[in-house]
Write an enzyme that holds these catalytic residues in place. Structure first.
Site, PDB file in Angstrom:
ATOM      1  N   VAL A  67       0.859  -1.176   0.000  1.00 34.13           N
ATOM      2  CA  VAL A  67       0.000   0.000   0.000  1.00 34.13           C
ATOM      3  C   VAL A  67       0.895   1.226   0.000  1.00 34.13           C
ATOM      4  O   VAL A  67       1.865   1.296   0.768  1.00 34.13           O
ATOM      5  CB  VAL A  67      -0.931   0.024   1.231  1.00 34.13           C
ATOM      6  CG1 VAL A  67      -1.803   1.273   1.219  1.00 34.13           C
ATOM      7  CG2 VAL A  67      -1.796  -1.228   1.276  1.00 34.13           C
ATOM      8  N   CYS A  68       0.598   2.178  -0.868  1.00 34.44           N
ATOM      9  CA  CYS A  68       1.331   3.446  -0.906  1.00 34.44           C
ATOM     10  C   CYS A  68       2.830   3.186  -1.090  1.00 34.44           C
ATOM     11  O   CYS A  68       3.231   2.401  -1.942  1.00 34.44           O
ATOM     12  CB  CYS A  68       1.019   4.237   0.368  1.00 34.44           C
ATOM     13  SG  CYS A  68       1.449   5.989   0.316  1.00 34.44           S
TER      14      CYS A  68
END
Length: 319
Positions: free
Chosen positions: A104-105
């Site tokens: 994520v990210c």
């Protein structure tokens, strides 16, 4: 159905929502269909970590003690900038044992540092895509989608896109109804398509420095069905068409035509997601004129037709 272990990697400086957003999705799915997910968290030594926003998270165990999970999720955050080399080493050794590897990210930066994205297509938060591409040339960085799948490796963009990706995985693992139930509980759409742009047309383009051009940008957003030809927009800005086109590109980084295309697509997409309006009505309201013109724009940009987009991403009414 076999229970899937989902392991979240924790470290100092992690972005809290990168962890808690997807975690709530998988935990919610377990509540909907008991016995499907076992959600665990682990840090290098098993000790608490402090998130970038100051929260303290207490993991379930140490990374050195965990068995290979079905899904290994690596969140992002400020802590990825100067990551503990021990964490990178652990990922390099143990991450390949997971059936599914998710970031994520800026968690993608940790995966790339461990060599796990070499030769793969991947994404990350739009503000760090250039850095990821520059520091890891073996990674095919795509800055546009909110998440990317390359085999068993999935990478997502900034923060809330981790929720979109987690919902997509729940739908894949269980079924649409389970994912929809979780989405309703969290008060989010079932999921956005992975190839949806990371940010809106208004954010993707720079805000014009000159006030007449800023007013034109606002006008385009509020009137997607109007005459948005260069000539009409130039008249609004009280400039010649040639001067207007040159100034608009200089101030926003894109041409008037491309900006109009982005705004119209975004408007149509939102109507498909949020309303029960017909395709023909939406095509007129969004400035396409005909359903066929809108269909061509959707297929060209999103790779799917408006009807299919609505079928997949319009939340069904609650019963």
């Amino acid at each position: 159905m076999a229970q899937r272990t989902v392991l979240f990697v924790l470290f100092d400086g992690v972005q809290s929502l990168d962890v808690t957003g997807p975690l709530e999705v998988f935990a919610g799915a377990e509540n909907v269909t008991p016995g499907t997910y076992r959600v665990r968290t682990a840090s290098l030594d098993g000790g608490p970590v402090r998130t970038s926003s100051g929260l303290t998270l207490v993991p379930d165990e140490a990374l050195t003690d965990v068995a290979a999970p079905h899904t290994l999720l690596v969140p992002g955050g400020q802590g990825t900038r100067l990551a503990d080399p021990r964490l990178t080493d652990w990922l390099r050794t143990h991450a390949p044992r997971a059936r599914r590897l998710v970031s994520v990210c800026t968690g993608a930066i940790l995966l790339a540092a461990a060599g796990l994205l070499d030769g793969r297509r991947a994404t990350t938060h739009w503000a760090y895509c250039d850095k990821l591409a520059r520091d890891h040339p073996a990674v095919a960085v795509d800055p546009d989608p909110i998440y990317v799948r390359d085999g068993h490796v999935l990478t997502s963009a900034g923060v809330t896109s981790g929720i979109d990706l987690a919902l997509a995985l729940v739908e894949e693992d269980l079924n649409r109804d389970a994912a929809l139930t979780v989405a309703r509980h969290l008060v989010v759409f079932l999921r956005r398509p992975g190839n949806q742009a990371q940010f809106s047309a208004q954010l993707a383009a720079q805000t014009a420095r000159r006030e007449p051009l800023r007013e034109v940008q606002q006008w385009i957003t509020e009137h997607p069905a109007a005459d948005l030809s260069v000539e009409a927009l130039a008249a609004r800005a009280r400039l010649s068409p040639r001067h207007f086109a040159r100034a608009f590109h200089a101030d926003t980084g894109t041409t008037p035509g491309r900006y109009v295309d982005s705004v119209r697509l975004e408007h149509a997409r939102r109507l498909l997601e949020d309303t029960a309006d017909g395709i023909e009505e939406i095509s007129r309201a969004s400035g396409y004129g005909t359903p066929e013109a809108m269909r061509r724009a959707f297929i060209r940009t999103l790779g799917t037709s408006p009807a299919e987009y609505r079928r997949r991403f319009h939340p069904a009414p609650a019963h």
